[in-house]
Scaffold this active site. Sequence first.
Site, short mmCIF file in Angstrom:
data_model
loop_
_atom_site.label_atom_id
_atom_site.label_comp_id
_atom_site.label_asym_id
_atom_site.label_seq_id
_atom_site.Cartn_x
_atom_site.Cartn_y
_atom_site.Cartn_z
N GLY A 9 34.85 31.29 52.66
CA GLY A 9 34.81 32.70 53.03
C GLY A 9 34.16 33.50 51.91
O GLY A 9 34.74 33.64 50.82
N LEU A 10 32.95 34.00 52.15
CA LEU A 10 32.22 34.80 51.16
C LEU A 10 32.46 36.28 51.45
O LEU A 10 32.05 36.78 52.50
CB LEU A 10 30.73 34.49 51.20
CG LEU A 10 30.30 33.10 50.71
CD1 LEU A 10 28.79 32.93 50.87
CD2 LEU A 10 30.70 32.90 49.25
N GLY A 12 31.45 38.79 49.35
CA GLY A 12 30.50 39.62 48.64
C GLY A 12 30.89 39.81 47.18
O GLY A 12 30.08 40.27 46.37
N GLY A 13 32.13 39.47 46.84
CA GLY A 13 32.62 39.60 45.48
C GLY A 13 32.34 38.36 44.65
O GLY A 13 31.95 37.30 45.16
N VAL A 14 32.56 38.47 43.34
CA VAL A 14 32.24 37.38 42.43
C VAL A 14 33.18 36.20 42.58
O VAL A 14 32.78 35.04 42.36
CB VAL A 14 32.24 37.90 40.96
CG1 VAL A 14 33.64 38.30 40.52
CG2 VAL A 14 31.63 36.88 40.02
N SER A 16 34.75 34.81 45.32
CA SER A 16 34.37 33.88 46.39
C SER A 16 33.02 33.25 46.11
O SER A 16 32.75 32.11 46.51
CB SER A 16 34.37 34.59 47.74
OG SER A 16 33.43 35.65 47.77
N MET A 35 33.30 37.19 56.85
CA MET A 35 34.21 37.62 57.90
C MET A 35 34.09 39.12 58.12
O MET A 35 34.43 39.91 57.23
CB MET A 35 35.66 37.27 57.54
CG MET A 35 36.00 35.82 57.70
SD MET A 35 37.68 35.43 57.10
CE MET A 35 37.32 35.02 55.39
N CYS A 98 46.84 39.91 56.66
CA CYS A 98 45.45 39.48 56.87
C CYS A 98 45.29 38.01 56.51
O CYS A 98 44.63 37.24 57.23
CB CYS A 98 44.51 40.33 56.04
SG CYS A 98 42.76 39.87 56.18
N GLY A 122 38.34 32.67 47.50
CA GLY A 122 38.32 32.98 46.07
C GLY A 122 39.66 33.40 45.52
O GLY A 122 39.71 34.05 44.47
N CYS A 194 41.30 46.74 52.04
CA CYS A 194 39.92 46.42 52.34
C CYS A 194 39.25 47.39 53.29
O CYS A 194 38.10 47.79 53.07
CB CYS A 194 39.82 45.00 52.89
SG CYS A 194 40.87 44.69 54.33
#
Length: 373
Positions: A9-10, A12-14, A16, A35, A98, A122, A194
């Site tokens: 699951g990416l 956008g943060g460092v 993950s 996601m 979540c 991550g 989020c």
Amino acid sequence: MEKRRIVVGLSGGVDSAVAALRLKEQGHDVVGIFMKNWEDDDEGCTAEDDHRDARLVADTVGIPFYTFNFVKEYWDHVFQHFLQEYGRGYTPNPDILCNKEIKFKCFLEKALELDADCIATGHYARVRFHDGHYQLLKGVDPNKDQSYFLYTLGQRALSKAVFPLGELHKTQVRELAKSAGLPNWDRKDSTGICFIGERKFKDFLQGYLGTKPGDIEDPAGNVVGRHDGLMYHTIGQRQGLGIGGPGDPWYVVGKDTDRNVLLAAQGKNHPLLFAPALSMSSLTTCSERPLALPHRCAAKIRYRQQDQACTLVAGAGEGQWNLVFDEPQRAVSPKQSAVLYDGDVCLGGGIIDQPLAEVPAELAERVERVPTR
């Protein structure tokens, strides 16, 4: 090491991003997934930026990249519950729900349909197989350990979960990202909830819940101010009460939801802010085995709190439990989670119903029978 097909699951943060990088370097067949859990047409939502950064990470690491749309599932299983509880004046933690309903249910099932062996995120946590079952362990970085948010994961989810950052500290993650040339290596960590993004929390909620004004009372029942809604205040809160006058600062010490009254008292360590015990429900265990009661353990009643020695005992009714602490706890908040630990092992946890102002004699007697380890 056995090569596995792992769907990451990416976000956008460092974190993950480095999780995907490590798995790729270990020789696994890695697929990156973003996601989409929230519609991003609202001002202040960062979903579009997150998606762009996730795609750039996948390109840099050299892995396929896709998007899963869970907007409906998130609304139905996370956000609606969040709004319902806030509307009742409580402050639940949507990140825990979540993880349970989206990341380790919807996302996991979708990944398995793509013939994945497991999924990775991550999170700063660890999983190990011990004594015939999977255990959830704290991450080694005490400042980033996120097992608190994962306590609802059962055996199936844990058997399919990989946490590549569990053995790392945050500083190491940044260094790995920078040395690998990841485009988001210096991106600021996201904070808060989020789906709110850069907007002010209260402004966002008012768009759905409006206001529900009521009185603020002191411990003697005197009206000392007004509030816009119980949902906009948390136990232990100091800022934003709008109560002036002489003496110590005012703190939220409770909520009377039946009367829509916010209770406040002066002093950071006012006695009403502390409780020796709490009642809880919806207890789940990571092992899916019931805990023998009374059970000596430790607990956190909020993220990043130090472990607090306590005893778990049966409550008065079916599906009810009590946590009795060795030392009174400050700002016990209903509908937050109490997460249980045995050293580094996360045992599970439950939803806080209410703080207990005193420990009933019968309860105290059961606690005293449990030896301290």
